[in-house]
Scaffold this motif. Structure first.
Motif, PDB file in Angstrom:
ATOM      1  N   SER A   1      -2.830  14.556  -0.353  1.00 53.33           N
ATOM      2  CA  SER A   1      -1.956  14.078  -1.424  1.00 53.33           C
ATOM      3  C   SER A   1      -1.767  12.559  -1.334  1.00 53.33           C
ATOM      4  CB  SER A   1      -0.601  14.781  -1.359  1.00 53.33           C
ATOM      5  OG  SER A   1       0.039  14.537  -0.118  1.00 53.33           O
ATOM      6  N   HIS A   2      -1.696  12.037  -0.103  1.00 50.24           N
ATOM      7  CA  HIS A   2      -1.556  10.596   0.070  1.00 50.24           C
ATOM      8  C   HIS A   2      -2.810   9.862  -0.429  1.00 50.24           C
ATOM      9  CE1 HIS A   2       1.214  12.019   3.521  1.00 50.24           C
ATOM     10  NE2 HIS A   2       1.973  11.649   2.481  1.00 50.24           N
ATOM     11  N   ILE A   3      -3.948  10.402  -0.059  1.00 48.94           N
ATOM     12  CA  ILE A   3      -5.216   9.773  -0.476  1.00 48.94           C
ATOM     13  C   ILE A   3      -5.364   9.834  -1.999  1.00 48.94           C
ATOM     14  CG2 ILE A   3      -7.721   9.949  -0.317  1.00 48.94           C
ATOM     15  CD1 ILE A   3      -7.348  10.946   2.567  1.00 48.94           C
ATOM     16  N   LEU A   4      -5.000  10.976  -2.576  1.00 49.38           N
ATOM     17  CA  LEU A   4      -5.129  11.133  -4.025  1.00 49.38           C
ATOM     18  C   LEU A   4      -4.206  10.171  -4.770  1.00 49.38           C
ATOM     19  CD1 LEU A   4      -5.426  15.027  -4.336  1.00 49.38           C
ATOM     20  CD2 LEU A   4      -7.183  13.323  -4.838  1.00 49.38           C
ATOM     21  N   ARG A   5      -3.033   9.897  -4.200  1.00 46.92           N
ATOM     22  CA  ARG A   5      -2.144   8.932  -4.845  1.00 46.92           C
ATOM     23  C   ARG A   5      -2.812   7.560  -4.965  1.00 46.92           C
ATOM     24  NH1 ARG A   5       3.508   9.350  -1.654  1.00 46.92           N
ATOM     25  NH2 ARG A   5       3.507  11.603  -1.346  1.00 46.92           N
ATOM     26  N   VAL A   6      -3.424   7.153  -3.862  1.00 46.70           N
ATOM     27  CA  VAL A   6      -4.092   5.852  -3.841  1.00 46.70           C
ATOM     28  C   VAL A   6      -5.276   5.851  -4.806  1.00 46.70           C
ATOM     29  CG1 VAL A   6      -5.342   4.198  -2.417  1.00 46.70           C
ATOM     30  CG2 VAL A   6      -3.361   5.408  -1.461  1.00 46.70           C
ATOM     31  N   VAL A   7      -6.105   6.883  -4.739  1.00 46.04           N
ATOM     32  CA  VAL A   7      -7.309   6.956  -5.581  1.00 46.04           C
ATOM     33  C   VAL A   7      -6.930   6.949  -7.060  1.00 46.04           C
ATOM     34  CG1 VAL A   7      -9.233   8.452  -6.247  1.00 46.04           C
ATOM     35  CG2 VAL A   7      -8.744   8.045  -3.828  1.00 46.04           C
ATOM     36  N   ASN A   8      -5.952   7.751  -7.426  1.00 38.25           N
ATOM     37  CA  ASN A   8      -5.556   7.830  -8.840  1.00 38.25           C
ATOM     38  C   ASN A   8      -4.976   6.511  -9.342  1.00 38.25           C
ATOM     39  OD1 ASN A   8      -6.365  10.505  -9.063  1.00 38.25           O
ATOM     40  ND2 ASN A   8      -4.350  11.313  -8.471  1.00 38.25           N
ATOM     41  N   GLU A   9      -4.181   5.842  -8.491  1.00 39.28           N
ATOM     42  CA  GLU A   9      -3.617   4.559  -8.899  1.00 39.28           C
ATOM     43  C   GLU A   9      -4.718   3.508  -9.089  1.00 39.28           C
ATOM     44  OE1 GLU A   9      -0.774   2.092 -10.259  1.00 39.28           O
ATOM     45  OE2 GLU A   9      -0.444   4.177  -9.645  1.00 39.28           O
TER      46      GLU A   9
ATOM     47  N   SER B   1      -4.725  -4.715  -6.250  1.00 35.16           N
ATOM     48  CA  SER B   1      -3.723  -4.893  -5.189  1.00 35.16           C
ATOM     49  C   SER B   1      -2.307  -4.875  -5.764  1.00 35.16           C
ATOM     50  CB  SER B   1      -3.987  -6.213  -4.455  1.00 35.16           C
ATOM     51  OG  SER B   1      -3.051  -6.409  -3.421  1.00 35.16           O
ATOM     52  N   SER B   2      -2.125  -5.533  -6.899  1.00 34.98           N
ATOM     53  CA  SER B   2      -0.792  -5.565  -7.518  1.00 34.98           C
ATOM     54  C   SER B   2      -0.351  -4.171  -7.949  1.00 34.98           C
ATOM     55  CB  SER B   2      -0.805  -6.505  -8.732  1.00 34.98           C
ATOM     56  OG  SER B   2      -1.083  -7.828  -8.339  1.00 34.98           O
ATOM     57  N   ALA B   3      -1.293  -3.362  -8.453  1.00 34.76           N
ATOM     58  CA  ALA B   3      -0.951  -2.009  -8.892  1.00 34.76           C
ATOM     59  C   ALA B   3      -0.445  -1.160  -7.731  1.00 34.76           C
ATOM     60  CB  ALA B   3      -2.163  -1.352  -9.545  1.00 34.76           C
ATOM     61  N   LEU B   4      -1.048  -1.322  -6.575  1.00 35.65           N
ATOM     62  CA  LEU B   4      -0.641  -0.528  -5.409  1.00 35.65           C
ATOM     63  C   LEU B   4       0.696  -0.994  -4.847  1.00 35.65           C
ATOM     64  CD1 LEU B   4      -4.069  -0.310  -3.526  1.00 35.65           C
ATOM     65  CD2 LEU B   4      -2.927   1.527  -4.770  1.00 35.65           C
ATOM     66  N   GLN B   5       0.978  -2.293  -4.966  1.00 36.08           N
ATOM     67  CA  GLN B   5       2.162  -2.853  -4.323  1.00 36.08           C
ATOM     68  C   GLN B   5       3.361  -3.001  -5.261  1.00 36.08           C
ATOM     69  OE1 GLN B   5       1.027  -6.482  -2.322  1.00 36.08           O
ATOM     70  NE2 GLN B   5      -0.678  -5.496  -1.254  1.00 36.08           N
ATOM     71  N   LEU B   6       3.308  -2.346  -6.412  1.00 38.60           N
ATOM     72  CA  LEU B   6       4.474  -2.358  -7.286  1.00 38.60           C
ATOM     73  C   LEU B   6       5.696  -1.786  -6.557  1.00 38.60           C
ATOM     74  CD1 LEU B   6       2.935  -1.124 -10.673  1.00 38.60           C
ATOM     75  CD2 LEU B   6       3.815  -3.421 -10.167  1.00 38.60           C
ATOM     76  N   LYS B   7       6.848  -2.369  -6.839  1.00 40.25           N
ATOM     77  CA  LYS B   7       8.067  -1.883  -6.196  1.00 40.25           C
ATOM     78  C   LYS B   7       8.316  -0.435  -6.595  1.00 40.25           C
ATOM     79  CE  LYS B   7      12.920  -3.060  -5.466  1.00 40.25           C
ATOM     80  NZ  LYS B   7      14.038  -3.998  -5.791  1.00 40.25           N
TER      81      LYS B   7
ATOM     82  N   GLY C   1     -13.427  -3.742  -8.202  1.00 38.63           N
ATOM     83  CA  GLY C   1     -12.692  -4.121  -9.414  1.00 38.63           C
ATOM     84  C   GLY C   1     -11.975  -5.435  -9.191  1.00 38.63           C
ATOM     85  N   ASP C   2     -11.157  -5.840 -10.135  1.00 33.06           N
ATOM     86  CA  ASP C   2     -10.379  -7.069  -9.995  1.00 33.06           C
ATOM     87  C   ASP C   2      -9.406  -6.898  -8.834  1.00 33.06           C
ATOM     88  OD1 ASP C   2      -8.336  -9.081 -10.274  1.00 33.06           O
ATOM     89  OD2 ASP C   2      -9.029  -9.397 -12.335  1.00 33.06           O
ATOM     90  N   MET C   3      -9.667  -7.643  -7.758  1.00 30.11           N
ATOM     91  CA  MET C   3      -8.893  -7.407  -6.533  1.00 30.11           C
ATOM     92  C   MET C   3      -7.412  -7.716  -6.717  1.00 30.11           C
ATOM     93  SD  MET C   3     -10.323 -10.556  -4.205  1.00 30.11           S
ATOM     94  CE  MET C   3     -10.177 -12.268  -4.721  1.00 30.11           C
ATOM     95  N   ASN C   4      -7.090  -8.695  -7.552  1.00 23.73           N
ATOM     96  CA  ASN C   4      -5.677  -9.020  -7.770  1.00 23.73           C
ATOM     97  C   ASN C   4      -4.967  -7.912  -8.547  1.00 23.73           C
ATOM     98  OD1 ASN C   4      -5.788 -11.603  -6.494  1.00 23.73           O
ATOM     99  ND2 ASN C   4      -6.768 -12.427  -8.338  1.00 23.73           N
ATOM    100  N   VAL C   5      -5.641  -7.378  -9.560  1.00 21.31           N
ATOM    101  CA  VAL C   5      -5.051  -6.306 -10.363  1.00 21.31           C
ATOM    102  C   VAL C   5      -4.874  -5.048  -9.526  1.00 21.31           C
ATOM    103  CG1 VAL C   5      -5.405  -4.801 -12.348  1.00 21.31           C
ATOM    104  CG2 VAL C   5      -5.951  -7.227 -12.524  1.00 21.31           C
TER     105      VAL C   5
ATOM    106  N   ARG D   1      -7.812   4.113  -9.945  1.00 18.24           N
ATOM    107  CA  ARG D   1      -8.534   4.443 -11.182  1.00 18.24           C
ATOM    108  C   ARG D   1      -7.775   3.944 -12.411  1.00 18.24           C
ATOM    109  NH1 ARG D   1     -10.286  10.576  -9.452  1.00 18.24           N
ATOM    110  NH2 ARG D   1     -12.349  10.058  -8.591  1.00 18.24           N
ATOM    111  N   ILE D   2      -6.462   4.180 -12.396  1.00 19.70           N
ATOM    112  CA  ILE D   2      -5.637   3.739 -13.522  1.00 19.70           C
ATOM    113  C   ILE D   2      -5.684   2.215 -13.657  1.00 19.70           C
ATOM    114  CG2 ILE D   2      -3.262   3.582 -14.376  1.00 19.70           C
ATOM    115  CD1 ILE D   2      -2.771   6.331 -13.079  1.00 19.70           C
ATOM    116  N   ALA D   3      -5.759   1.509 -12.517  1.00 20.14           N
ATOM    117  CA  ALA D   3      -5.769   0.045 -12.519  1.00 20.14           C
ATOM    118  C   ALA D   3      -7.133  -0.532 -12.889  1.00 20.14           C
ATOM    119  CB  ALA D   3      -5.329  -0.484 -11.163  1.00 20.14           C
ATOM    120  N   GLY D   4      -8.139   0.341 -13.088  1.00 24.42           N
ATOM    121  CA  GLY D   4      -9.440  -0.149 -13.553  1.00 24.42           C
ATOM    122  C   GLY D   4     -10.515  -0.235 -12.511  1.00 24.42           C
ATOM    123  N   ALA D   5     -10.385   0.489 -11.413  1.00 29.44           N
ATOM    124  CA  ALA D   5     -11.438   0.473 -10.395  1.00 29.44           C
ATOM    125  C   ALA D   5     -12.746   1.015 -10.973  1.00 29.44           C
ATOM    126  CB  ALA D   5     -11.013   1.313  -9.192  1.00 29.44           C
ATOM    127  N   GLN D   6     -13.841   0.294 -10.728  1.00 25.23           N
ATOM    128  CA  GLN D   6     -15.141   0.689 -11.264  1.00 25.23           C
ATOM    129  C   GLN D   6     -15.932   1.565 -10.304  1.00 25.23           C
ATOM    130  OE1 GLN D   6     -16.448  -3.408 -12.008  1.00 25.23           O
ATOM    131  NE2 GLN D   6     -16.460  -2.938 -14.191  1.00 25.23           N
TER     132      GLN D   6
END
Length: 240
Positions: free
Chosen positions: A143-151, A203-209, A197-201, A153-158
């Motif tokens: 479940s932890h891994i899937l959270r990261v993977v899904n986020e 990284s920012s998606a994962l580190q949202l508060k 993908g865009d590393m800034n986008v 994908r949503i952020a535009g990972a190619q």
């Protein structure tokens, strides 16, 4: 004698007078003929010049009308060319968009290598005392891994990979004790997730508060993130 001489002088005077009169009349007639004849010639010349001028004027008008027709025809052809260029440009853009879309789909399917900038996320089990604490509360689950993977994908990972294995939308991840199974292959911790993908986008998606990383930390998972300018993911058929 004297009378005869006078008569002779009279006759000679009459002849002279008649001669002068006829001479003057002839001169007048000749001058009149020349004058009227010259006027007729001038009139005839002027008439011919006028007709020629009218002919030139008519030809000029015809040529101007023809030039206008040609100008209108050229303008219409130029508009046709511009329309074709616009249409061709749109087709080129559509083709380029289709090519780019096909490339993105191949990347998501994992059938081609993915190369570029991206992020690397590492998930580790936290330290715990197996006597006093439940180990399941300190290890990484699917479940932890899937959270990261899904986020990601949503952020535009190619492109995505877990411990070097390329994953797709059809991949399955299952937790079996301290290891996870990715598409039938088992991997122990730590679990490294690479995303192109865009590393800034990303990284920012994962580190949202209150986002993914905050949730993992609350679950006692050790998380590290790294931005990379040069990241390479192997294709599914080219994995070692």
């Amino acid at each position: 004698m004297t009378k005869k001489m006078n008569d002779a002088y009279k006759k000679r005077g009459k002849h002279i007078i008649f001669s002068v009169v006829f001479l003057v009349l002839g001169f007048i007639l000749a001058f009149s003929y020349r004058t009227f004849g010259s006027n007729k010639e001038v009139g005839k010349f002027e008439s011919m010049a006028f007709l020629q001028e009218e002919e030139y004027r008519g030809s000029l008008i015809d040529q101007q009308e023809r030039n206008k027709e040609l100008s209108d025809e050229i303008a219409a052809k130029q508009e046709d060319i511009r329309e074709y260029e616009r249409s061709f440009s749109m087709r080129e853009e559509d083709y380029a968009d289709l090519v780019e879309e096909a490339k993105d789909l191949r990347l998501l399917l994992g059938v081609i290598p993915a190369i570029g900038q991206g992020v690397k996320i590492t998930l580790k089990d936290a330290d715990y005392d197996p006597v006093d604490q439940n180990p399941n509360d300190y290890i990484v689950h699917e479940s932890h891994i899937l959270r990261v993977v899904n986020e990601l994908r949503i952020a535009g990972a190619q492109g995505l990979a877990i411990n070097g294995q390329r994953i797709t939308s059809n991949s399955y991840i299952k937790c079996t004790g301290p290891v996870i199974t990715v598409d039938g292959r088992m991997y122990p911790a730590p679990f490294v997730i690479d995303a192109i993908g865009d590393m800034n986008v990303l990284s920012s998606a994962l580190q949202l508060k209150g986002g993914v990383i905050d949730g993992l930390i609350r679950d006692n998972i050790v998380v590290t993130t790294e931005q990379l300018k040069d990241l390479r993911l192997s294709a599914l058929r080219n994995e070692s």
